[in-house]
Motif scaffolding. Sequence first.
Motif, PDB file in Angstrom:
ATOM      1  N   UNK A  97       0.837  -1.212   0.000  1.00 19.63           N
ATOM      2  CA  UNK A  97       0.000   0.000   0.000  1.00 19.63           C
ATOM      3  C   UNK A  97       0.868   1.257   0.000  1.00 19.63           C
ATOM      4  N   UNK A  98       1.985   1.190   0.752  1.00 17.37           N
ATOM      5  CA  UNK A  98       2.903   2.341   0.771  1.00 17.37           C
ATOM      6  C   UNK A  98       3.462   2.565  -0.633  1.00 17.37           C
ATOM      7  N   UNK A  99       3.843   1.451  -1.307  1.00 18.10           N
ATOM      8  CA  UNK A  99       4.357   1.567  -2.668  1.00 18.10           C
ATOM      9  C   UNK A  99       3.281   2.142  -3.584  1.00 18.10           C
ATOM     10  N   UNK A 100       2.055   1.628  -3.463  1.00 14.03           N
ATOM     11  CA  UNK A 100       0.950   2.123  -4.278  1.00 14.03           C
ATOM     12  C   UNK A 100       0.680   3.597  -3.960  1.00 14.03           C
ATOM     13  N   UNK A 101       0.760   3.893  -2.610  1.00 13.03           N
ATOM     14  CA  UNK A 101       0.540   5.275  -2.187  1.00 13.03           C
ATOM     15  C   UNK A 101       1.600   6.175  -2.808  1.00 13.03           C
ATOM     16  N   UNK A 102       2.872   5.736  -2.757  1.00 17.95           N
ATOM     17  CA  UNK A 102       3.966   6.520  -3.346  1.00 17.95           C
ATOM     18  C   UNK A 102       3.795   6.627  -4.861  1.00 17.95           C
ATOM     19  N   UNK A 103       3.389   5.499  -5.434  1.00 16.05           N
ATOM     20  CA  UNK A 103       3.161   5.494  -6.878  1.00 16.05           C
ATOM     21  C   UNK A 103       2.028   6.462  -7.230  1.00 16.05           C
TER      22      UNK A 103
END
Length: 168
Positions: free
Chosen positions: A26-32
């Motif tokens: 989710x953090x990666x998706x959030x950053x993305x």
Amino acid sequence: LRKKHNDTVADMTESVENLQRAKTKLEKEKNSLRVEVDDLASNVEQVTKQKVQAEKMNKQLEDQYVEANQRLEENARVAQELGSLKTRLTAENNDLQRQLEESEGVGNQLSRTKSMLTQQMEEVKRQLEEETKGKNGLAHQLRATQSDCDALRESLEEEQEAKSEIQR
């Protein structure tokens, strides 16, 4: 109990790991998504700037269009004035050419009249010279006749004196 506890701890650890992986994902998706939002915000900003520039360019083009129409109208008015001026000057030129032709005709007539008057003047001068010669001749004859008359008077007086003396 221990096994249950260990199983529960293992389940919980697995759940925590799953949650950790989900959180990381989710953090990666959030950053993305944040990068995507930043890109979109940047794109929106660029599009907004381009829109402002396009509106500014559109306003400049409209102003240029209005100015070009005004110049076109002014040029049309000037062309119409020049056309009127050309027509008036052409009419004046034609009138002046007619006057010039009339003046040339009058000049030619005056030239012929001058020539004729010059010939008449020469004829009158010639006649005057002849009359002057005749007058001078007559004056000379008059003086000669007067001289003769004076001489005859003197002769007559002398003869009358001589006759008076003879009669005495």
